[in-house]
Design an enzyme around this catalytic site. Structure first.
Site, PDB file in Angstrom:
ATOM      1  N   ASP A   5       0.860  -0.900   0.523  1.00 41.56           N
ATOM      2  CA  ASP A   5      -0.315   0.082  -0.024  1.00 41.56           C
ATOM      3  C   ASP A   5       1.354   1.329  -0.295  1.00 41.56           C
ATOM      4  O   ASP A   5       2.574   1.377  -0.277  1.00 41.56           O
ATOM      5  CB  ASP A   5      -1.003   0.124   1.209  1.00 41.56           C
ATOM      6  CG  ASP A   5      -2.205   0.741   0.926  1.00 41.56           C
ATOM      7  OD1 ASP A   5      -2.300   1.926   0.930  1.00 41.56           O
ATOM      8  OD2 ASP A   5      -3.390   0.230   1.460  1.00 41.56           O
ATOM      9  N   HIS A  83      -2.911   5.552   4.597  1.00 43.44           N
ATOM     10  CA  HIS A  83      -4.246   4.717   3.807  1.00 43.44           C
ATOM     11  C   HIS A  83      -3.756   3.248   4.428  1.00 43.44           C
ATOM     12  O   HIS A  83      -4.267   2.598   4.539  1.00 43.44           O
ATOM     13  CB  HIS A  83      -4.208   4.502   2.093  1.00 43.44           C
ATOM     14  CG  HIS A  83      -5.277   3.712   1.303  1.00 43.44           C
ATOM     15  ND1 HIS A  83      -4.825   2.565   1.042  1.00 43.44           N
ATOM     16  CD2 HIS A  83      -6.418   4.142   1.598  1.00 43.44           C
ATOM     17  CE1 HIS A  83      -6.173   1.625   1.047  1.00 43.44           C
ATOM     18  NE2 HIS A  83      -7.404   2.714   1.222  1.00 43.44           N
ATOM     19  N   SER A 244     -11.927  -0.555   1.057  1.00 45.37           N
ATOM     20  CA  SER A 244     -10.144  -0.292   1.125  1.00 45.37           C
ATOM     21  C   SER A 244     -10.258  -0.865   2.581  1.00 45.37           C
ATOM     22  O   SER A 244      -9.020  -1.687   2.861  1.00 45.37           O
ATOM     23  CB  SER A 244      -9.479   1.173   0.812  1.00 45.37           C
ATOM     24  OG  SER A 244      -9.139   1.047  -0.759  1.00 45.37           O
TER      25      SER A 244
END
Length: 877
Positions: A5, A83, A244
């Site tokens: 990621d 994230h 996600s």
């Protein structure tokens, strides 16, 4: 687990832990490099000093924000955009550390692989496929078992994915946040799990993509997780939305499964994860088949099928929400749950009454209490609820129902339990102190409402509730089954300005109802149907059980049936009658009109009314009464036992009609107006009353069939309205020689002219066979009894124990049950298949709970196959 990621904030205390080098937390450590020589590729994987993963981003400085690391691949996979940090928290945030949150997979290690960055001036990060491909290969070669890919993808990854899958890695990807059916490459790649997002109600999130290519769903709305704030470089937390985060939650579930089953392949882990998910199509009909196999259920996947409240969950909703088909929700007994409790349709059992350590359970003596308010029903159901949804071991109290229109009336329904288009199994449930209705509003089903339901009720006790139509239970357009239920002492509201009360215990409309061994007792103040009111062509079938001590003003003190079919087998109808306010009441025990009636092996005793103390069959299509006992009933004007009025067809056969009374006008035994039924093999004896009609058989004409009847000793006259048939067609006028008339034992002695051995070709006359204490003589060839016979218990009266002796001519399922005078079941002594022989069963004067019962009169009922017999006994103290 490799989180491929934007990197991971491995400094975060809820991820890195407390060690200075962050090697004691949830971040994977490459121990060969950690303990190796700095600046040397100690493990030979092509990466120098890759202690906790790798940063694959290699871009010009202008590609990222001024303070972002986008140049040169290195050994620091630190996050900038946040994230990847949020994904990592969903999986493995450290538990039991008193900090922040808990990840889904305790003990899982995050391999931090940075393949994405935050472009200069943007607020959302991006991932480049060549970096991602390198990350997948790194994870494959360095021991990862699971890869989380919470980003869009392309076929550029094909070779890397193939390598990972060949090495046995499981890859999980996010379905996307575009609320469409467009899938990325990984979502359609065989063997990769694509995850859609749901909200806290198991509904598809507004943003989640969906489609045939989705394998499973997981929570993705309002997920509180770890975060990194690039503005002040703080290690923080945030509430996030997106597939996600559904993806790493699913990764965490897979990690737990693999930890519990280390020998499984990734394909087997995938199968287990998908088959253990909760199907949510019924909650998302517009997306049926497009959200995968359902919402991930970690407890079920791990094989924990028992969900304990309050030990394991903060609320009952959480416990029920976590459960799946086949699971048990174990609820501590004695505690109080605030209603309304809404049960979602799953094939699970919700069991109350557990001990505080959950090692034992007493659903009757220590139920869990659901406490409601007058603003709502207490226990409700939603979704597709079938009999496989079981609620067992609760007391439902204090509810006030809800308003409904046109089902079939407008009013307030179901104070305690509402089964609206729902068909659960309720077992060992107390429903009490609930109320519906007022002087201005119709109240239906003070305790329970069933509408469009085929629910099963077992050992449900409905008492102390208040209503107008069915103070206990209201049933409409339903096909329920009631077993061993007690509906008693519910309160009927009489002050409603528009509706007279109907059906104190049970009110049934347009339904088919089966009741086995149920008791309806103690209801008063109804206009009709003191115990049960059944109308609009209902089919009511009662087997065993009792309708006792109910009252009405106009018709049917015990039971009222209008139209439809009434089937009673082995049922006791006793002690029902009229109210002081009655001016002329019909059918103290039973009133049936316009119906098809079948009574078999029924005891109708000690009921009273102005006409038809025992039963009235008025304008019925057919009424058949057989093998039944009518005794002690009183018709103040006429029709003491049976009033057969203008009924098209039927029969009265093999009954004992004795000691009934019609005080004013007579007709105490069988009183017929209009069409005559076929009458055969009855004992009609010792009935008393006025002289206006015969107290044996008062007929309106000559019956087509009148044979093998013993009509004897009735006051005033044995026959009126027909020619005395004595001496023809087997009809006699002889003392039937009851075993003990004073004690109400209507079995006949062996010397009785009604005994099948003495009646010529008539066979047995009356409902009960011969036998007053002696077992039948066995067949000399087989050594087994030649007939079903039940002896008087001995001793009688008794204290502290007595013996019930009975003979079975054939092996059959046999029940021996003790009842009190009100018809309540006290003790089941036998409920099993018994051999063809003489049996002795002892009752010690205790009930099913082991408690000593009070002194008084009790009944014992022995049934075996198609045979039954009822005896009376007295316990003295």
């Amino acid at each position: 687990m490799a989180v491929i990621d934007s990197g991971v904030d491995w400094h975060h205390p809820d991820l890195g832990g407390s060690h200075a080098d962050k090697v004691n937390g949830a971040i994977w450590t490459n121990w060969v490099e950690y303990y190796g020589t700095e600046g040397i590729d100690d493990d030979g994987n092509g990466k120098i000093d890759d202690y906790r993963g790798w940063d694959f981003v290699d871009l010009p400085p202008s590609a990222g924000w001024p303070d972002e690391d986008v140049e040169d691949q290195d050994n620091d996979p630190m996050d900038y955009e946040s994230h990847g940090t949020s994904c990592s928290g969903c999986v493995a945030a450290i538990t039991n550390n008193g900090i922040g949150i808990a990840g889904t997979a305790h003990g899982c290690k995050i391999m931090a692989l940075r393949v994405g960055w935050l472009p200069n001036g943007e607020t959302g990060g991006v991932v480049r496929m060549d970096f991602a491909s390198q990350g997948i290969l790194y994870a494959t070669n360095n021991g990862a078992k699971i890869i989380n890919a919470s980003w869009g993808s392309s076929s550029f990854l094909s070779m890397a994915v193939t390598s990972a899958q060949n090495a046995g890695l499981l890859i999980v990807t996010a379905a996307g946040n575009d609320n469409d059916t467009v899938a990325s490459y990984l979502s359609t790649r065989q063997g990769v799990i694509s995850v859609a997002a749901t909200n806290s109600n198991d509904l598809k999130s507004s943003f989640s993509s969906y489609g045939w290519w989705v394998e499973v769903s997981a929570p993705g709305v309002g997920i509180y997780t770890t975060a990194y704030n690039r503005f002040d470089q703080s290690h923080t937390y945030a509430s996030v939305n997106g597939t996600s985060f559904s993806s790493p939650i699913t990764c965490g579930a897979a990690a737990l499964l693999w930890s519990a089953n280390p020998g499984m392949t990734y394909q087997q882990i995938t199968q287990l994860l998908l088959t253990s998910a909760d199907n949510i199509d019924h909650l998302n009909p517009a997306y049926e088949g497009l959200l995968g196999s359902g919402r991930v259920n970690m407890l079920r996947a791990l094989g924990d099928n028992e969900h304990r409240y309050p030990a394991e969950f903060p609320t009952m909703f959480d416990a029920m929400n976590s459960a799946a088909d086949g699971d048990v929700i174990a609820v501590e007994g004695g505690i109080s749950i605030t209603g309304p409790l809404t049960v979602v349709g799953k094939e699970y059992e919700i069991l109350g009454g557990y001990s505080s350590d959950y090692t034992s359970r007493d659903p009757i003596g220590n139920p869990t209490i659901i406490q409601g308010t007058l603003a709502n029903a207490v226990l409700k159901f939603t979704g597709t609820v079938e009999n496989t949804t079981v609620v067992d071991g609760f007391r439902v109290q204090g509810g006030g129902g809800l308003d409904f229109s046109g089902i079939p009336y407008s009013g307030r329904y179901g104070g305690g339990v509402q089964m609206q288009n729902a068909s659960p199994t309720l077992r060992n449930i107390d429903v009490t102190d609930n109320s519906v209705g007022s002087d201005s509003q119709l109240g239906l089903g003070g305790g329970i409402m069933l509408n469009s339901s085929h629910a099963v009720l077992e050992n449900v006790h409905v008492y102390g509730n208040t209503g107008i139509y069915g103070a206990g239970i209201f049933i409409n357009n339903s096909t329920p089954t009631l077993i061993d239920c007690v509906i008693e002492d519910n309160t009927i509201l009489t002050n409603n300005l528009s509706n007279a009360p109907l059906g104190g215990g049970v009110h049934i409309v347009n339904s088919t109802v089966s009741m086995t061994n149920c008791t309806v007792t103690g209801h008063t103040d109804c206009e009709s149907g003191g115990g049960i009111y059944s109308s609009d062509d209902c089919v009511l079938t009662m087997v065993d059980g009792a309708v006792n001590n109910n009252d009405a003003i106009i018709s049917g003190g015990g039971l009222y049936q209008a139209g439809g079919v009434l089937n009673l087998t082995g049922t006791q109808i006793s002690g029902n009658g009229e109210l002081p306010a009655s001016t002329f009441m019909n059918g103290g025990g039973i009133f049936a009109t316009g119906a098809i009636v079948n009574l078999d092996s029924v005891t109708v005793a000690d009921n009273s009314s102005h006409a038809g103390g025992g039963a009235v069959f008025s304008a019925c299509n057919q009424a058949d009464v057989s093998h039944s006992v009518f005794s002690g009933n009183s018709g103040q004007f006429f029709g003491g036992a049976i009033y057969y009025q203008n009924t098209t067809a039927g029969s009265v056969s093999s009954n004992t009609i004795a000691e009934n009374d019609a005080t004013s006008s007579g007709g105490a035994g069988l009183y017929v107006q209009g069409n005559m039924p076929d009458i055969s093999n009855n004992i009609i004896a010792f009935n008393t009353g006025g002289a206006g009609f015969a107290n044996g058989v008062a007929a309106s004409g000559e019956p087509t069939v009148f044979s093998c009847n013993d009509v004897f000793g009735n006051a005033a006259a044995d026959y009126s309205g027909m020619v005395d048939p004595t001496g023809t067609n087997g009809n006699i006028m002889e003392d039937p020689l009851f075993c003990d008339l004073a004690q109400g034992n209507y079995n006949v002695t062996a010397a009785s002219p009604c005994d099948e051995d003495n009646s010529g070709s008539c066979g047995l006359i009356g409902a009960l066979g011969a036998g007053c204490g002696l077992a039948p003589v066995p067949d000399p060839d087989s050594g087994t009894p030649i007939a079903f016979k039940v002896s008087q218990n001995f001793p009688n009266p008794f204290n502290p124990s007595t013996t019930i002796r009975f003979a079975l001519p054939a092996s059959a399922h046999t029940r021996v049950v003790i009842y009190d005078l009100a018809g309540h079941k006290v003790k089941t002594l036998v409920d099993d298949v018994m051999a063809a022989q003489v049996h002795d069963v002892v009752w010690t004067g205790r009930d099913d709970a082991g408690r000593s019962v009070s002194a008084g009169v009790y009944f014992y009922r022995v049934s075996s196959g198609e045979h039954f017999s009822v005896g009376r006994m007295a316990l003295i103290k």
